[in-house]
Design an enzyme around this catalytic site. Structure first.
Site, PDB file in Angstrom:
ATOM      1  N   GLY A  27       8.067  -3.152   5.757  1.00 47.12           N
ATOM      2  CA  GLY A  27       7.633  -3.281   4.074  1.00 47.12           C
ATOM      3  C   GLY A  27       7.718  -2.027   3.500  1.00 47.12           C
ATOM      4  N   ASP A  84      -2.910  -3.087   7.146  1.00 47.30           N
ATOM      5  CA  ASP A  84      -4.107  -2.699   7.980  1.00 47.30           C
ATOM      6  C   ASP A  84      -4.789  -3.731   8.834  1.00 47.30           C
ATOM      7  OD1 ASP A  84      -3.736   0.555   7.650  1.00 47.30           O
ATOM      8  OD2 ASP A  84      -4.043  -0.222   5.607  1.00 47.30           O
ATOM      9  N   HIS A 109      -2.338   5.412   7.846  1.00 50.48           N
ATOM     10  CA  HIS A 109      -3.733   5.356   7.256  1.00 50.48           C
ATOM     11  C   HIS A 109      -4.988   5.407   8.444  1.00 50.48           C
ATOM     12  CE1 HIS A 109      -7.034   4.204   4.648  1.00 50.48           C
ATOM     13  NE2 HIS A 109      -7.019   2.853   4.593  1.00 50.48           N
ATOM     14  N   GLY A 135       6.458   3.732  -0.821  1.00 51.45           N
ATOM     15  CA  GLY A 135       7.564   3.641   0.296  1.00 51.45           C
ATOM     16  C   GLY A 135       8.795   3.895  -0.574  1.00 51.45           C
ATOM     17  N   GLU A 196      -9.866   4.336  -4.184  1.00 50.94           N
ATOM     18  CA  GLU A 196      -9.150   3.074  -4.829  1.00 50.94           C
ATOM     19  C   GLU A 196     -10.329   2.202  -5.323  1.00 50.94           C
ATOM     20  OE1 GLU A 196      -6.991   2.142  -1.240  1.00 50.94           O
ATOM     21  OE2 GLU A 196      -8.479   1.006  -0.206  1.00 50.94           O
ATOM     22  N   GLU A 228      -5.314  -0.943 -27.264  1.00 54.46           N
ATOM     23  CA  GLU A 228      -5.984   0.019 -27.279  1.00 54.46           C
ATOM     24  C   GLU A 228      -6.608   0.454 -25.805  1.00 54.46           C
ATOM     25  OE1 GLU A 228      -5.958   2.471 -29.619  1.00 54.46           O
ATOM     26  OE2 GLU A 228      -4.798   1.153 -30.956  1.00 54.46           O
ATOM     27  N   GLU A 232      -2.324   1.583 -23.613  1.00 57.64           N
ATOM     28  CA  GLU A 232      -1.879   2.614 -23.866  1.00 57.64           C
ATOM     29  C   GLU A 232      -2.606   3.605 -22.726  1.00 57.64           C
ATOM     30  OE1 GLU A 232      -3.109   4.181 -27.692  1.00 57.64           O
ATOM     31  OE2 GLU A 232      -1.926   2.450 -28.724  1.00 57.64           O
ATOM     32  N   SER A 253      -4.733  14.003 -30.633  1.00 58.02           N
ATOM     33  CA  SER A 253      -5.327  14.477 -31.692  1.00 58.02           C
ATOM     34  C   SER A 253      -6.456  15.014 -31.568  1.00 58.02           C
ATOM     35  CB  SER A 253      -5.346  13.610 -32.969  1.00 58.02           C
ATOM     36  OG  SER A 253      -6.432  12.520 -32.597  1.00 58.02           O
TER      37      SER A 253
HETATM   38  P1  NAD Z   1       3.562  -3.617   3.579  1.00 54.46           P
HETATM   39  O1  NAD Z   1       2.660  -4.729   3.460  1.00 54.46           O
HETATM   40  O2  NAD Z   1       4.429  -3.203   2.340  1.00 54.46           O
HETATM   41  O3  NAD Z   1       4.561  -3.671   4.820  1.00 54.46           O
HETATM   42  C1  NAD Z   1       3.934  -4.550   6.228  1.00 54.46           C
HETATM   43  C2  NAD Z   1       5.001  -4.954   6.927  1.00 54.46           C
HETATM   44  O4  NAD Z   1       4.618  -5.629   8.202  1.00 54.46           O
HETATM   45  C3  NAD Z   1       5.984  -6.033   6.371  1.00 54.46           C
HETATM   46  O5  NAD Z   1       7.238  -5.917   6.479  1.00 54.46           O
HETATM   47  C4  NAD Z   1       5.314  -7.483   7.100  1.00 54.46           C
HETATM   48  O6  NAD Z   1       6.421  -8.489   6.962  1.00 54.46           O
HETATM   49  C5  NAD Z   1       5.030  -6.756   8.424  1.00 54.46           C
HETATM   50  N1  NAD Z   1       4.350  -7.524   9.049  1.00 54.46           N
HETATM   51  C6  NAD Z   1       2.723  -8.100   8.667  1.00 54.46           C
HETATM   52  N2  NAD Z   1       2.229  -8.606   9.770  1.00 54.46           N
HETATM   53  C7  NAD Z   1       2.974  -8.312  10.835  1.00 54.46           C
HETATM   54  C8  NAD Z   1       2.805  -8.516  12.412  1.00 54.46           C
HETATM   55  N3  NAD Z   1       1.825  -9.217  12.530  1.00 54.46           N
HETATM   56  N4  NAD Z   1       3.834  -8.195  13.259  1.00 54.46           N
HETATM   57  C9  NAD Z   1       4.915  -7.633  12.692  1.00 54.46           C
HETATM   58  N5  NAD Z   1       5.091  -7.367  11.388  1.00 54.46           N
HETATM   59  C10 NAD Z   1       4.117  -7.746  10.527  1.00 54.46           C
HETATM   60  O7  NAD Z   1       2.379  -2.611   3.900  1.00 54.46           O
HETATM   61  P2  NAD Z   1       2.839  -0.874   3.614  1.00 54.46           P
HETATM   62  O8  NAD Z   1       1.838  -0.867   2.360  1.00 54.46           O
HETATM   63  O9  NAD Z   1       3.916  -0.202   3.882  1.00 54.46           O
HETATM   64  O10 NAD Z   1       1.557  -0.608   4.808  1.00 54.46           O
HETATM   65  C11 NAD Z   1       1.668  -0.042   6.066  1.00 54.46           C
HETATM   66  C12 NAD Z   1       0.712   1.284   6.271  1.00 54.46           C
HETATM   67  O11 NAD Z   1       1.140   2.190   5.569  1.00 54.46           O
HETATM   68  C13 NAD Z   1      -0.833   0.901   6.172  1.00 54.46           C
HETATM   69  O12 NAD Z   1      -1.513   1.440   6.946  1.00 54.46           O
HETATM   70  C14 NAD Z   1      -1.176   1.405   4.655  1.00 54.46           C
HETATM   71  O13 NAD Z   1      -2.566   1.595   4.621  1.00 54.46           O
HETATM   72  C15 NAD Z   1      -0.146   2.576   4.988  1.00 54.46           C
HETATM   73  N6  NAD Z   1       0.007   3.341   3.573  1.00 54.46           N
HETATM   74  C16 NAD Z   1       0.750   2.436   2.530  1.00 54.46           C
HETATM   75  C17 NAD Z   1       0.979   3.347   1.270  1.00 54.46           C
HETATM   76  C18 NAD Z   1       1.540   2.546   0.231  1.00 54.46           C
HETATM   77  O14 NAD Z   1       1.722   3.052  -0.988  1.00 54.46           O
HETATM   78  N7  NAD Z   1       1.932   1.306   0.328  1.00 54.46           N
HETATM   79  C19 NAD Z   1       0.820   4.766   1.153  1.00 54.46           C
HETATM   80  C20 NAD Z   1       0.285   5.172   2.216  1.00 54.46           C
HETATM   81  C21 NAD Z   1       0.146   4.629   3.636  1.00 54.46           C
HETATM   82 MG    MG Z   2      -5.390   3.674  -0.636  1.00 53.12          MG
END
Ligand code: NAD
Ligand code: MG
Length: 331
Positions: A27, A84, A109, A135, A196, A228, A232, A253
């Site tokens: 993902g 997660d 995370h 990502g 968050e 507003e 913005e 301003s």
């Molecule tokens: P995402 O939802 O974008 O991607 C998750 C991927 O895992 C997807 O491709 C999904 O198809 C796959 N998936 C889901 N269930 C599955 C399973 N049971 N088996 C195999 N694959 C499975 O998630 P993300 O945002 O990339 O988050 C991933 C980690 O990164 C998390 O721990 C998140 O907290 C952390 N994180 C995310 C961000 C962000 O901005 N998105 C930033 C920092 C850390």
């Molecule tokens: Mg967060």
């Protein structure tokens, strides 16, 4: 508390040259990490579910996909880049039974480790490398020769080299070009959840809606209220992102500034801060985690109901109408 910050010169990418890296999930983070690591010369396999739609995407990106348990069996570093809430079940059923002795578990995370939803055996290293950005940015900046700053942390150091591995990985995804900040699983998890909830997603959307509702209830046009109180915010946040509150105040301003510094503290007052402290306490003592874990086990009844109500709020209807007048915004 002072922070350790590391850069490219502190990271030895060669530490990864013999490592088989298994990225679980393709993902937002998974795709960016996998592609950046591969372009940095690392050996990467992407672990997918058999039924996943990503097999062709991974191959199209020039990477090797494999079924999760098979990818884990060969891996020296296993990266949990799954949502997660999905991680504990994947860990139990597919990762733990196939873990190579001496492997490293890597998280982006800290939630599952910090709240005990994943409990790795003591003989593995457990580290975190968390880019402070989505990502897409991790990938785009890497391609431009830059990087997104990363956090690293070590929860278990069985090998004595866990921190060096985390630094090398941070360099592999481009983060060391910007800087790598050392933290702990507890600090990353608790500050991330607090940010968050109290500010970024929860606080800000509640603030915008309250402002919108106040104007509409006083008889003003919803369109005006939307511009507003919601639209913005982007202009203001962009200025803060670039140059802090100071830059924002240079660009608005004097009237806006006077209203800002005299009225702002009345809106976000001691009552709001007290509530923020309570929200932080719920994060620290595990009450929030328990609620969210049980919510998932129950198939998210409250999550679904509350989100449906949010989607029916008038801001969404007015907003959709106004945004359609602004063709340059891409949704
Ligand atoms: P995402 O939802 O974008 O991607 C998750 C991927 O895992 C997807 O491709 C999904 O198809 C796959 N998936 C889901 N269930 C599955 C399973 N049971 N088996 C195999 N694959 C499975 O998630 P993300 O945002 O990339 O988050 C991933 C980690 O990164 C998390 O721990 C998140 O907290 C952390 N994180 C995310 C961000 C962000 O901005 N998105 C930033 C920092 C850390
Ligand atoms: Mg967060």
């Amino acid at each position: 508390m002072s922070l350790n910050i590391y850069y490219q010169k502190d990271c030895d990418l060669n530490l990864l040259s013999n490592a088989a890296i298994c990225v679980l999930g393709y993902g937002s983070q998974g795709r960016a990490h996998a592609r950046n690591l591969a372009d940095s010369g690392c050996r990467v396999v992407v672990g997918l579910r058999e039924a996943s739609g990503s097999w062709e995407l991974v191959k199209g990106d020039g990477l090797e996909p494999a079924e999760v348990s098979q990818a884990v069996r060969q891996a020296d570093i296993i990266c949990f880049l799954l949502p997660d809430p999905a991680q504990p079940a994947v860990y139990e059923s597919l990762v733990a039974p196939n873990l190579k002795p001496g492997a490293t578990l890597l998280f982006a995370h800290g939630f599952n480790l910090h709240y005990g939803q994943i409990s790795p055996p003591p003989e593995v290293d457990v580290i975190m490398v968390a880019p402070k950005g989505p990502g897409k940015l991790v990938r785009d900046l890497y391609e431009q020769g830059q990087g997104v700053p990363c956090l690293i942390a070590v929860a278990q150091d069985a090998s004595g080299r866990a921190k060096q591995t985390a630094l090398a990985y941070a360099a592999g995804i481009g983060g060391a070009r910007a800087g790598v900040i050392e933290t702990t699983f507890a600090e990353e998890t608790e500050t991330d959840l607090f940010g968050e909830q109290a500010v970024l997603c929860g606080g800000l959307s509640a603030l915008m809606k309250a402002g919108f509702e106040t104007l509409v209830e006083a008889g003003y046009a919803p369109e005006m209220a939307y511009f507003e109180c919601i639209h913005e915010t982007k202009l203001i946040v962009d200025l803060i992102y670039q140059g802090g509150l100071k830059k924002m105040r240079r660009f608005v301003s004097d009237t806006a500034k006077f209203g800002d510094i005299t009225r702002g503290p009345r809106v976000v007052d001691e009552y709001v801060k007290e509530e923020m402290r309570e929200i932080l306490a719920e994060i620290k003592d595990g009450r929030f985690a328990r609620e969210w874990i049980l919510e998932n086990q129950a198939n998210r009844p409250m999550y679904n109901a509350l989100l449906r109500a949010e989607e029916a709020h008038p801001v969404e209807e007015v907003g959709a109408r106004l945004r359609s007048m602004m063709g340059w915004l891409d949704d």
